[in-house]
Motif scaffolding. Structure first.
Motif, PDB file in Angstrom:
ATOM      1  N   THR A   1      48.027 -14.405 -17.423  1.00 15.96           N
ATOM      2  CA  THR A   1      49.306 -14.393 -16.832  1.00 15.96           C
ATOM      3  C   THR A   1      50.132 -15.269 -17.834  1.00 15.96           C
ATOM      4  O   THR A   1      49.683 -16.132 -18.529  1.00 15.96           O
ATOM      5  CB  THR A   1      49.328 -15.120 -15.395  1.00 15.96           C
ATOM      6  N   ARG A   2      51.460 -14.810 -18.067  1.00 13.94           N
ATOM      7  CA  ARG A   2      52.404 -15.518 -18.756  1.00 13.94           C
ATOM      8  C   ARG A   2      53.860 -15.397 -18.093  1.00 13.94           C
ATOM      9  O   ARG A   2      54.207 -14.266 -17.554  1.00 13.94           O
ATOM     10  CB  ARG A   2      52.384 -15.018 -20.157  1.00 13.94           C
ATOM     11  N   SER A   3      54.706 -16.358 -18.517  1.00 16.36           N
ATOM     12  CA  SER A   3      55.983 -16.117 -17.791  1.00 16.36           C
ATOM     13  C   SER A   3      56.573 -15.148 -18.811  1.00 16.36           C
ATOM     14  O   SER A   3      56.350 -14.593 -20.063  1.00 16.36           O
ATOM     15  CB  SER A   3      56.927 -17.548 -18.234  1.00 16.36           C
ATOM     16  N   ASN A   4      57.671 -14.625 -18.051  1.00 16.13           N
ATOM     17  CA  ASN A   4      58.414 -13.588 -18.887  1.00 16.13           C
ATOM     18  C   ASN A   4      59.126 -14.019 -19.966  1.00 16.13           C
ATOM     19  O   ASN A   4      60.484 -14.401 -19.538  1.00 16.13           O
ATOM     20  CB  ASN A   4      59.040 -12.522 -17.717  1.00 16.13           C
ATOM     21  N   VAL A   5      58.761 -13.799 -21.188  1.00 19.45           N
ATOM     22  CA  VAL A   5      59.658 -14.504 -22.340  1.00 19.45           C
ATOM     23  C   VAL A   5      59.828 -13.399 -23.342  1.00 19.45           C
ATOM     24  O   VAL A   5      58.903 -12.289 -23.308  1.00 19.45           O
ATOM     25  CB  VAL A   5      59.030 -15.766 -22.907  1.00 19.45           C
ATOM     26  N   SER A   6      60.625 -13.563 -23.998  1.00 20.20           N
ATOM     27  CA  SER A   6      61.199 -12.703 -25.219  1.00 20.20           C
ATOM     28  C   SER A   6      61.629 -13.522 -26.143  1.00 20.20           C
ATOM     29  O   SER A   6      62.485 -14.198 -26.019  1.00 20.20           O
ATOM     30  CB  SER A   6      61.955 -11.540 -24.798  1.00 20.20           C
ATOM     31  N   GLY A   7      61.391 -13.575 -27.529  1.00 19.24           N
ATOM     32  CA  GLY A   7      61.701 -14.226 -28.508  1.00 19.24           C
ATOM     33  C   GLY A   7      61.651 -15.863 -28.281  1.00 19.24           C
ATOM     34  O   GLY A   7      62.502 -16.742 -28.811  1.00 19.24           O
ATOM     35  N   GLY A   8      60.941 -16.338 -27.530  1.00 14.59           N
ATOM     36  CA  GLY A   8      60.576 -17.662 -27.151  1.00 14.59           C
ATOM     37  C   GLY A   8      61.547 -18.197 -26.047  1.00 14.59           C
ATOM     38  O   GLY A   8      61.661 -19.258 -25.691  1.00 14.59           O
ATOM     39  N   LYS A   9      62.227 -17.332 -25.471  1.00 13.01           N
ATOM     40  CA  LYS A   9      63.265 -17.565 -24.486  1.00 13.01           C
ATOM     41  C   LYS A   9      62.687 -17.092 -22.974  1.00 13.01           C
ATOM     42  O   LYS A   9      62.388 -15.613 -23.030  1.00 13.01           O
ATOM     43  CB  LYS A   9      64.673 -17.228 -24.765  1.00 13.01           C
ATOM     44  N   GLY A  10      63.081 -17.445 -21.751  1.00  9.18           N
ATOM     45  CA  GLY A  10      62.547 -16.898 -20.737  1.00  9.18           C
ATOM     46  C   GLY A  10      63.872 -16.034 -20.267  1.00  9.18           C
ATOM     47  O   GLY A  10      64.781 -16.066 -20.460  1.00  9.18           O
ATOM     48  N   ILE A  11      63.320 -14.726 -19.656  1.00  5.28           N
ATOM     49  CA  ILE A  11      64.171 -13.660 -19.280  1.00  5.28           C
ATOM     50  C   ILE A  11      64.117 -13.758 -17.728  1.00  5.28           C
ATOM     51  O   ILE A  11      63.109 -13.619 -16.931  1.00  5.28           O
ATOM     52  CB  ILE A  11      63.609 -12.228 -19.432  1.00  5.28           C
ATOM     53  N   ASN A  12      65.614 -13.930 -17.289  1.00  4.09           N
ATOM     54  CA  ASN A  12      65.790 -14.294 -15.746  1.00  4.09           C
ATOM     55  C   ASN A  12      65.998 -12.879 -15.087  1.00  4.09           C
ATOM     56  O   ASN A  12      66.276 -11.654 -15.640  1.00  4.09           O
ATOM     57  CB  ASN A  12      67.015 -14.878 -15.568  1.00  4.09           C
ATOM     58  N   SER A  13      65.469 -13.109 -13.771  1.00  4.73           N
ATOM     59  CA  SER A  13      65.720 -11.746 -12.795  1.00  4.73           C
ATOM     60  C   SER A  13      67.088 -11.933 -12.359  1.00  4.73           C
ATOM     61  O   SER A  13      67.894 -12.828 -12.960  1.00  4.73           O
ATOM     62  CB  SER A  13      64.658 -11.887 -11.907  1.00  4.73           C
ATOM     63  N   ALA A  14      67.532 -10.777 -11.719  1.00  2.00           N
ATOM     64  CA  ALA A  14      68.885 -10.648 -11.006  1.00  2.00           C
ATOM     65  C   ALA A  14      69.088 -11.993 -10.243  1.00  2.00           C
ATOM     66  O   ALA A  14      70.326 -12.390 -10.009  1.00  2.00           O
ATOM     67  CB  ALA A  14      68.852  -9.596 -10.255  1.00  2.00           C
ATOM     68  N   LYS A  15      68.060 -12.664  -9.805  1.00  2.00           N
ATOM     69  CA  LYS A  15      68.170 -13.804  -8.985  1.00  2.00           C
ATOM     70  C   LYS A  15      68.208 -15.210  -9.844  1.00  2.00           C
ATOM     71  O   LYS A  15      68.385 -16.285  -9.381  1.00  2.00           O
ATOM     72  CB  LYS A  15      67.017 -14.062  -7.863  1.00  2.00           C
ATOM     73  N   GLY A  16      68.208 -15.014 -11.189  1.00  2.00           N
ATOM     74  CA  GLY A  16      68.363 -16.078 -11.971  1.00  2.00           C
ATOM     75  C   GLY A  16      66.731 -16.824 -12.306  1.00  2.00           C
ATOM     76  O   GLY A  16      66.884 -18.066 -12.597  1.00  2.00           O
ATOM     77  N   GLU A  17      65.561 -16.162 -11.836  1.00  2.00           N
ATOM     78  CA  GLU A  17      64.395 -16.575 -11.829  1.00  2.00           C
ATOM     79  C   GLU A  17      63.502 -15.895 -12.934  1.00  2.00           C
ATOM     80  O   GLU A  17      63.609 -14.837 -13.301  1.00  2.00           O
ATOM     81  CB  GLU A  17      63.664 -16.388 -10.449  1.00  2.00           C
ATOM     82  N   VAL A  18      62.768 -16.828 -13.714  1.00  2.00           N
ATOM     83  CA  VAL A  18      62.016 -16.108 -14.807  1.00  2.00           C
ATOM     84  C   VAL A  18      60.610 -15.843 -13.952  1.00  2.00           C
ATOM     85  O   VAL A  18      59.655 -16.615 -13.447  1.00  2.00           O
ATOM     86  CB  VAL A  18      61.430 -17.105 -15.838  1.00  2.00           C
ATOM     87  N   GLN A  19      60.249 -14.439 -14.215  1.00  4.10           N
ATOM     88  CA  GLN A  19      59.039 -14.015 -13.180  1.00  4.10           C
ATOM     89  C   GLN A  19      58.003 -13.852 -14.155  1.00  4.10           C
ATOM     90  O   GLN A  19      57.724 -14.405 -15.496  1.00  4.10           O
ATOM     91  CB  GLN A  19      59.305 -12.542 -12.896  1.00  4.10           C
ATOM     92  N   LEU A  20      56.646 -13.692 -13.463  1.00  2.00           N
ATOM     93  CA  LEU A  20      55.399 -13.788 -14.076  1.00  2.00           C
ATOM     94  C   LEU A  20      55.117 -12.507 -14.524  1.00  2.00           C
ATOM     95  O   LEU A  20      55.214 -11.416 -13.705  1.00  2.00           O
ATOM     96  CB  LEU A  20      54.193 -14.421 -13.408  1.00  2.00           C
ATOM     97  N   LYS A  21      54.225 -12.198 -15.428  1.00  8.34           N
ATOM     98  CA  LYS A  21      53.600 -10.917 -15.861  1.00  8.34           C
ATOM     99  C   LYS A  21      52.349 -11.006 -16.461  1.00  8.34           C
ATOM    100  O   LYS A  21      51.830 -12.108 -16.796  1.00  8.34           O
ATOM    101  CB  LYS A  21      54.785 -10.288 -17.009  1.00  8.34           C
TER     102      LYS A  21
END
Length: 668
Positions: free
Chosen positions: A119-139
């Motif tokens: 499991t890891r936070s949804n990140v790209s380039g070292g930054k979290g990617i927010n959902s439409a609700k402004g939350e970083v989901q888990l992948k």
């Protein structure tokens, strides 16, 4: 712990505790021990077995960053070796390639340990990617084991920026993956889903249904090798908080039945991340039951019987190996007796009284020794596992997962002893001709004194053993402290000297001249904490057979036999102190290899401490890639075997035990 990589609990269902199956028969004598060596004031949870230890999750604050959703530190994957009794060594970071500044959570591995899902936070380039609700989901991410670290890390196809998937659990055959998600269609907060892998591709994930899932959160699954699924739920009733439940995988590829585990596994607090050893008699889990060192702690449980009602009979898988026994010219040797003895944490599992650890000088390297197991006496041929035929061949049935002591004896050859993993057994073993014992012998005299040299010891016993010495060659000193015998020239002999009230002593010698005179000084046993031994300060013991994976500081499973032998020596001589220095191969940067070397030395130290050696007696040092033993320096192409030769741990005696300073050869 109300939030661990899951979302806020919506409500707790009032349904009764599920108990419609009886495949977990909990024993009354379960012993539960907190993992004090791993637990901290933070959170520890979700242990999984990997190699010879545990990978688990811990909340570690990095650069003062906190998860805005939970207010807690972000999670990292950690690794710790396990001792034979289940205790853990010092935890270390699991993987630089996997770690980010966000969450890395529960993980699972294939049976071979070459594939990871985590499991890891949804990140790209070292930054979290927010959902439409402004939350970083888990992948959930998948990776494969490479030469230096985990590689080819990629997210699974059913991951999404808009919902979380987490807590992977891989089936024993690697075909199915169970995980937790709040994706659309879930019955409650987080449900368990299953996806099948077909020809390397993951099919669409399916909800496990109302028999498994609840209107609460169903999380932290683990998949036992015999098909049992353990997970935690706060929506199926129980004692309160997250409780541990179990189901069973059927031949129809579905989970059937549901059972709630009883105390001491479940309490009124959160209990989760339950794993079970292959035999069903031990395991680990996490709980925030009181008292805790911080929040959720890890626990080790053991039972004298399996918790499975009908535990699978674990039949060892044997393979047949052929070995050719030859002499020095390659000719087959018949009637050679062969023993293949499984090794355990204490050494050989059979014939222990006839084995000892030996320090053997490295040829051409003065002051350097290597450590090996040796046979102190001839084993009874009646107990041999095989006898070579006229063609010199033997057939052995072995378990590929074990380490064996291989012993070969023949009346005309020196004994052969080697400790080796089953999958590395040689195709042939070459025996060395024993020295020919003739009637000619040289007089050899022994004199035994007290430590001060002012009193001869009458009645001291000297037991001589070796390939050229008849069995039962025992000498006793006279009133002058003397005894004499005639010994064959050029044949190594071991002398064991003992006297009531004094510390025993042993040394090796080779008669080289007529009328040799050996003097031995025995210290009073009342003033010694250990028997003397012929090991001097500065002695270097090279441990070549401790193998490390690339980029890893943990010792490979089953490859700590030399450390076990070293622990035996350190226990025998409790005054002895040592320095452990680890060396890496030359791949990677010198800075990185120096740090890796440091961690490997610490790993060896931790293992010795787990075996009962005081940490205060061990100093760790690092050499990195600075002292390669072959041509494999930077930019030189080398095989993996050549690189492995440079990955080693060396032991230097930093101060001798009492009684080691003894001069044997008499002057004049």
């Amino acid at each position: 712990m109300k939030i661990i990589l899951i979302f806020c609990i919506l409500f707790v269902s009032g349904m009764a505790v599920a108990q419609d199956a009886s495949f977990i028969c909990q024993q009354q004598n379960v012993e539960l021990v907190p993992m004090d060596e791993l637990n901290s004031k933070s959170i520890e949870f979700s242990p999984v077995y990997y190699q010879k230890g545990l990978v688990f999750v811990v909340a570690k604050e990095r650069n003062r960053l906190l998860d805005p959703k939970t207010g807690q530190a972000y999670f990292d994957l950690m690794y710790a070796d396990l001792a034979p009794n289940g205790a853990a060594g010092r935890p270390v970071s699991f993987s630089p390639n996997i770690q980010t500044q966000y969450h890395e959570g529960p993980s699972t591995f294939n049976t071979e340990g070459t594939e990871i899902f985590f499991t890891r936070s949804n990140v790209s380039g070292g930054k979290g990617i927010n959902s439409a609700k402004g939350e970083v989901q888990l992948k959930i991410y998948q990776g494969t084991k490479g030469t230096e670290d985990w590689e080819n890390i990629k997210e699974l196809p059913f991951s999404s920026n808009e919902y979380s998937i987490a807590h992977p659990a891989l089936s024993p055959d690697g075909r199915f993956l169970v995980f937790s998600s709040n994706m659309p269609g879930s019955l409650g907060g987080m449900d368990l889903y299953i996806a099948e892998r077909v020809e390397g591709r993951w099919m669409e994930a399916k909800n496990l249904g109302a028999e498994i899932n609840s209107k609460g959160n169903d999380v932290f699954p683990s998949w036992h090798a015999d098909g049992y699924l353990f997970y935690a739920s706060d929506g199926l009733g129980g004692h309160g908080g997250l409780d541990i439940f179990a189901s069973r995988w059927t031949p129809e590829n579905i989970f059937a039945g549901l059972q709630h585990l009883e105390f001491p596994f479940n309490t009124g607090r959160d209990d989760l991340g339950f794993i079970v050893a292959a035999d069903g008699r031990s395991g680990y889990f996490a709980s925030d039951r009181k008292p805790t060192q911080g929040k959720d702690d890890l626990y080790h449980w053991t039972s004298t019987q399996s918790i499975f009602c009908t535990p699978a009979v674990i039949t060892p898988e044997y393979v047949t190996r052929e070995i050719l026994i030859t002499n020095e010219t390659g000719e087959p040797v018949s009637t050679a007796y062969v023993w293949i003895i499984p090794m355990n944490a204490e050494g050989p599992s059979l014939h222990q009284e006839q084995f000892s650890t030996e320090l053997v000088p490295n040829e051409g390297n003065d002051g350097s020794f290597y450590l090996r197991w040796g046979v102190t006496d001839t084993l009874s041929t009646e107990s041999a596992d095989a006898v070579s035929g006229q063609d010199g061949r033997i057939m052995l049935n072995i378990e590929e997962s074990k380490i064996y002591a291989v012993v070969v004896q023949h009346k005309e050859y020196n004994p052969y002893v080697n400790v080796i993993p089953a999958d590395q057994l040689p195709a042939y073993i070459r025996l060395v001709k024993a020295p020919v014992v003739t009637s000619e012998c040289y007089n050899t005299k022994f004199t035994v004194y007290n430590a001060e040299g002012n009193q001869v010891l009458n009645g001291a016993q000297i037991n001589l053993t070796g390939p050229c010495v008849k069995k039962g060659s025992n000498l006793i000193t006279n009133t002058d402290g003397h005894t004499m015998t005639c010994l064959p020239l050029g044949c190594q002999i071991k002398a064991d000297i003992s006297q009531a009230g004094y510390a025993p002593h042993s040394f090796l010698f080779t008669p080289a001249e007529q009328d040799e005179h050996w003097t031995v000084y025995l210290k009073s046993s009342a003033t010694l904490t250990a028997p003397p031994a012929p090991i001097a300060t500065g002695t270097v013991i090279v441990l070549d057979n401790i193998y490390y994976d690339f980029n890893k500081s943990e010792i490979r499973k089953g490859d700590a036999g030399e450390l076990q032998a070293l622990a035996t020596i350190l226990k025998q001589y409790p005054d002895l102190t040592i320095e452990l220095t680890s060396h890496t191969d030359t791949r990677g940067t010198s800075e990185y290899n120096m740090e890796l070397s440091r961690r490997r030395s610490e790993s060896s130290k931790s293992y010795l401490v787990l075996l009962g050696v005081s940490a205060s007696r061990i100093i760790t040092k690092a050499s990195g890639e600075s002292m390669p033993r072959n041509r494999c320096v930077d930019d030189v192409p080398c095989s993996e075997v050549e690189h492995q030769y440079n990955r080693r741990t060396e032991v230097t005696i930093s101060n001798p035990a009492e009684g080691m300073e003894v001069r044997y050869k008499a002057k004049g």
